[in-house]
Design an enzyme around this catalytic site. Structure first.
Site: not given
Length: 393
Positions: A81, A77
């Site tokens: 963010e 991943e």
């Protein structure tokens, strides 16, 4: 500097939570997630976004190897963010890899302006040798080493806006800020080909292409929201992901104008003429943006900061984390197309004595602090069970 932590019991508990999550009651808040139907191996992804504002809220773009959450699978991943707290002025970069105990390379970055006041161009470059994060043409962080070379599988592309109940990480939730919206003007994907990035496709979101994108309809423990397809809207050439109260889903307001005069359409954006301006290995494509809209939105002009080998300015410690930089576990229900939202891991950071622990991070202008890491790691472990998705149906 960073100690290794065993978390097998937490993984088992989280798996059990996943098995029963489909019976959970509806939550009083609704978020949104969009994910690609196809997965991609390496390349450059650019997206023009204006993020949500409000303590406790996250706006994200991340890539995810579907099935990473399955027992015995190796997690892969890469995250962008943006924190809504503190007027949305900071964001977190991260790679999560590993099986069982995870390794992360997260760092928190101060943008210097509110990322909710104007559109900015975010970019991820993923090659066999490095992963790099850029905003408005300026490379912010580059990671090399074993963690990057362990990213061997294609990953889906995902946007979402949600609220974590890990207050030490994202701040106390302030629902008076609702509704909040993440606006995506456009996304471009460049395939990686022998050291060059070649434009494969661009989506200007004049509609939601159902052959390319699907809407999430799940949740996970520790997420205050259910992902509701009604909170995914396309309006005026812009993808809108909303965070609302239950019963108030959707977006009916005016899409903020994007003052960018470069490539990409959207609300007020210039018509897209996608050119394959490939940058070489490490060369960031210049994306000019004079995004000075919104209350107090500072105008920024991005130069072509083509950072090649070692283009970032300041060397920081492996996994530099900012004021909090907590890790949180992620997991998913692949049958539903659901994935773990990026935000850290359930495991550990590289050891001091390891040769950069597989990170090899170079961070431009990083304000790295490690004193908060112990508390952040404890938070991440306690949050592991949160990051499980609810299967559809």
């Amino acid at each position: 500097m960073f100690s290794r932590v065993r978390s097998g019991s937490m993984l088992a508990a989280a798996s059990l939570a996943l098995a029963f999550s489909s019976t959970a009651a509806a939550k009083p808040y609704k978020g949104a997630e969009v994910y690609s139907s196809q997965s991609y191996l390496q390349g450059r992804i650019e997206m023009r976004m204006r993020m949500s504002r409000g303590s406790g809220i996250l706006s994200t773009f991340f890539t995810y190897k579907n099935g990473s959450e399955m027992s015995g699978a190796f997690w892969e991943e890469i995250d962008i963010e943006v924190f809504g707290k503190d007027n949305a002025r900071s964001w977190q970069s991260n790679i999560i890899t590993g099986m069982g105990t995870k390794v992360t390379s997260e760092a928190v970055h101060n943008a210097g302006v509110s990322l909710a006041d104007a559109y900015h161009t975010y970019a991820l470059e993923w090659t066999p040798d490095y992963v790099a994060w850029s905003i408005d043409g300026r490379e912010i962080k580059r990671t090399t080493g074993a963690q990057v070379t362990s990213l061997k599988n294609p990953q889906s592309f995902r946007f979402n806006t949600w609220s974590s109940d890990a207050t030490e990480w994202v701040g106390a939730f302030d629902d008076s800020a609702l509704p909040q919206h993440q606006f995506v003007n456009w996304i471009k994907y460049y395939r990686y080909n022998n050291g060059n990035f070649e434009l494969a496709w661009q989506d200007d979101f004049n509609s939601l292409d159902s052959t390319r994108w699907s809407k999430g309809d799940w949740t996970f423990d520790g997420n205050r929201v259910d992902f509701d397809p009604q909170n995914v809207t396309v309006k005026d050439g812009t993808l809108v992901l909303s965070l609302t109260r239950e019963g108030q889903t959707g977006f009916t307001g005016a899409v903020p104008r994007d003052e960018d005069t470069g490539t990409g359409a959207g609300a007020g954006g210039a018509g897209a003429t996608a050119s394959s301006s490939s940058s070489g290995a490490g060369g960031a494509e210049a994306t000019a943006s004079s995004s000075g809209s919104g209350e107090g939105g500072a105008a920024t002009t991005a130069s072509s900061s083509g950072s090649g080998e070692g283009g970032a300015a300041t060397a920081a410690s492996s996994s530099a984390s900012g004021e909090v930089g907590a890790t949180t576990g992620a997991s998913a229900s692949v049958g539903a197309g659901a994935t773990g939202e990026g935000g850290g891991s359930d495991g550990t950071m590289p050891d001091d004595e390891s040769s950069d622990g597989g990170c090899g991070c170079v961070v431009a202008g990083a304000s790295a602090t490690t004193s908060s890491w112990a508390a952040a790691l404890a938070l991440g472990l306690s949050a592991l069970a949160m990051r499980r998705r609810r299967p559809r149906g």
